[in-house]
Write an enzyme that holds these catalytic residues in place. Structure first.
Site, mmCIF file in Angstrom:
data_model
loop_
_atom_site.group_PDB
_atom_site.id
_atom_site.type_symbol
_atom_site.label_atom_id
_atom_site.label_comp_id
_atom_site.label_asym_id
_atom_site.label_seq_id
_atom_site.Cartn_x
_atom_site.Cartn_y
_atom_site.Cartn_z
ATOM 1 N N GLY A 1 16.780 3.587 -2.485
ATOM 2 C CA GLY A 1 16.041 4.736 -1.955
ATOM 3 C C GLY A 1 16.805 5.407 -0.825
ATOM 4 O O GLY A 1 17.959 5.065 -0.543
ATOM 5 N N ILE B 64 16.275 5.593 2.745
ATOM 6 C CA ILE B 64 16.657 4.769 3.907
ATOM 7 C C ILE B 64 17.445 3.550 3.428
ATOM 8 O O ILE B 64 18.451 3.154 4.015
ATOM 9 C CB ILE B 64 15.419 4.324 4.731
ATOM 10 C CG1 ILE B 64 14.670 5.544 5.259
ATOM 11 C CG2 ILE B 64 15.836 3.418 5.900
ATOM 12 C CD1 ILE B 64 13.406 5.227 6.070
ATOM 13 N N ASP C 54 15.491 -2.984 -6.819
ATOM 14 C CA ASP C 54 14.885 -1.649 -6.886
ATOM 15 C C ASP C 54 14.436 -1.380 -8.317
ATOM 16 O O ASP C 54 15.153 -1.724 -9.263
ATOM 17 C CB ASP C 54 15.914 -0.591 -6.434
ATOM 18 C CG ASP C 54 15.255 0.678 -5.930
ATOM 19 O OD1 ASP C 54 14.525 1.300 -6.717
ATOM 20 O OD2 ASP C 54 15.466 1.042 -4.759
ATOM 21 N N GLY D 117 13.768 5.651 -6.092
ATOM 22 C CA GLY D 117 15.191 5.505 -5.755
ATOM 23 C C GLY D 117 16.042 5.850 -6.972
ATOM 24 O O GLY D 117 15.516 6.051 -8.065
ATOM 25 N N LEU E 21 11.868 -2.545 1.982
ATOM 26 C CA LEU E 21 11.621 -1.098 2.021
ATOM 27 C C LEU E 21 10.964 -0.579 0.751
ATOM 28 O O LEU E 21 10.565 0.580 0.705
ATOM 29 C CB LEU E 21 12.940 -0.339 2.223
ATOM 30 C CG LEU E 21 13.583 -0.459 3.587
ATOM 31 C CD1 LEU E 21 14.729 -1.449 3.554
ATOM 32 C CD2 LEU E 21 14.101 0.883 4.054
ATOM 33 N N THR F 199 1.633 -1.345 -5.456
ATOM 34 C CA THR F 199 3.002 -1.631 -4.996
ATOM 35 C C THR F 199 2.998 -2.006 -3.525
ATOM 36 O O THR F 199 3.641 -2.972 -3.120
ATOM 37 C CB THR F 199 3.895 -0.380 -5.177
ATOM 38 O OG1 THR F 199 3.793 0.033 -6.532
ATOM 39 C CG2 THR F 199 5.336 -0.659 -4.829
ATOM 40 N N TYR G 48 -2.449 5.167 1.760
ATOM 41 C CA TYR G 48 -1.117 4.712 2.161
ATOM 42 C C TYR G 48 -1.189 4.011 3.515
ATOM 43 O O TYR G 48 -0.678 2.895 3.689
ATOM 44 C CB TYR G 48 -0.173 5.920 2.220
ATOM 45 C CG TYR G 48 1.249 5.606 2.598
ATOM 46 C CD1 TYR G 48 2.005 4.710 1.853
ATOM 47 C CD2 TYR G 48 1.844 6.221 3.696
ATOM 48 C CE1 TYR G 48 3.318 4.429 2.205
ATOM 49 C CE2 TYR G 48 3.154 5.956 4.048
ATOM 50 C CZ TYR G 48 3.884 5.061 3.294
ATOM 51 O OH TYR G 48 5.179 4.787 3.639
ATOM 52 N N LYS H 275 -0.516 0.047 4.165
ATOM 53 C CA LYS H 275 0.527 -0.390 5.098
ATOM 54 C C LYS H 275 -0.083 -1.171 6.263
ATOM 55 O O LYS H 275 0.531 -2.081 6.809
ATOM 56 C CB LYS H 275 1.323 0.817 5.606
ATOM 57 C CG LYS H 275 2.278 1.384 4.561
ATOM 58 C CD LYS H 275 3.466 0.440 4.377
ATOM 59 C CE LYS H 275 4.578 1.069 3.562
ATOM 60 N NZ LYS H 275 5.790 0.237 3.517
#
Ligand code: UDP
Length: 341
Positions: A10, A12, A31, A36, A76, A95, A149, A153
């Site tokens: 991705g 970052i 990944d 990504g 990440l 995810t 989201y 998180k």
């Protein structure tokens, strides 16, 4: 040092891969190539110390097999981008919650240390002057998909903290604030690549809402080294750190600066949030980090200025678009896609 980076293909993640290869690490990328892309790793593909594993963090066995033998893991892999979250709330919840649980379990099982990449989104609508790591979270209804989201998180962080408390997992959390830079795609809604792309193509720059909402953009090249120093810092364990930019800017003035820096002939157009996302969409008016904690502990310094960031994003986008039209790029892309399938 053997390092696993979930989401390493991705935006970052790919910068982190480059940084760690330069430091002499052996790097394994896990990944699923959903957001990504192998092309993000183009500059590192010939390095024998880089391995790319195609797979999802939702695949528990794959995660464990990949993490086995690693000293540390940067997690990440996540569904990111406001547009993507609003369009696919279910897969982003899965995810972001179950995937993280798999990574945490794999780190406990193998003894690897972990850097969990969270987000400034968890502060929600808290528009206070400077958000510290202790600031309250002000979230809208969980039935509004934007907030799923932040909710997911937040759960990830709570899980990580509990694994640290109960299992002694060596885990550190970072909360990036609007990290931007080359290779970020506008496809999932991020404002800087969206507006820079529009400026380069001579299209109107789409500013959502009244454009007076503010953000503090941080440069990926400033954020990535701080992440690497934090995972290596024993005093950081079990804690969260804000990583954000120094300059507060409204989206209206961001758009104007993009036009000025790129020398574009575009103008600015305003779209309502309903038109841009969905009816009832809620945005935060302001998001300003206090990053003193990371500055004091590991010397985090968001020194790259916004005009420089815009220039670098525009420069990379311009050369990428040219490169992608070349026949040898198309051939290489076919080979890469085959390799990652
Ligand atoms: N935004 C915009 N035009 C775009 C994309 C985003 O005006 O083409 C706005 C968006 O509504 C938000 C800000 O820019 O107020 C930052 O958006 P982004 O999705 O990059 O990050 P976040 O909302 O997570 O801060």
């Amino acid at each position: 040092m053997r390092t696993v980076i979930t989401g390493g293909a991705g935006f970052i993640g790919s910068h982190l891969v480059e940084h760690l290869l330069e430091q002499g690490d052996e790097v394994v990328v896990l990944d699923d190539m959903s957001t990504g892309a192998p092309r993000n790793l183009m500059g590192s593909l010939d390095d024998p110390r880089l391995t790319i594993e195609h797979g999802s963090v939702l695949d528990r066995e794959k995660v464990l097999a990949t993490v086995r033998g690693a000293d540390r893991v940067f997690h990440l892999a996540a569904a990111v981008g406001v547009k993507l979250i609003v369009e696919q709330p279910l897969s982003s919840l899965r995810t972001n919650i179950h995937g993280t649980e798999n990574v945490l379990d794999a780190c406990v099982a193998t003894g690897a240390s972990l850097l969990l990449v969270s987000t400034s989104e968890i502060y929600g609508k808290n528009a206070s002057d400077k958000l510290t790591e202790e600031s309250d979270r002000i979230l809208g209804s969980p039935l509004k998909s934007r907030w799923t989201y932040a909710a997911a998180k937040g759960i990830d962080e709570a899980f990580a903290h509990a694994y640290w408390t109960e299992y002694g997992l060596d885990v550190t959390i970072v909360r990036p604030f609007n990290t931007v830079g080359p290779r970020q795609t506008g496809r999932y809604g991020m404002v800087v690549p969206n507006l820079v792309g529009q400026a380069l193509r001579g299209e109107p720059l789409t500013v959502y809402g009244d454009g007076e909402q503010t953000r503090c953009f941080s440069y990926v090249g400033d954020v990535v080294p701080a992440m690497v120093r934090l995972i290596a810092e024993p005093r950081a364990t079990g804690q969260a750190f804000n990583l954000g930019g120094a300059e507060e800017v409204s989206i209206n003035s961001l758009a104007q600066r993009i036009i000025d820096v790129t020398g574009s002939t575009s103008h600015v157009t305003h779209l309502s949030y309903g038109e841009a996302y969905a009816a009832g969409f809620e945005d935060m008016r302001r998001r300003v980090p206090d990053y003193t904690k990371a500055a004091e502990l590991v010397g985090f310094d968001p020194a790259t200025r916004l005009d420089d960031i815009i220039l670098r994003v525009a420069g990379e986008m311009h050369s990428r678009e040219r490169r992608e039209r070349e026949p040898q790029f198309v051939r290489r892309q076919v080979i890469l896609d085959g390799r990652s399938a």
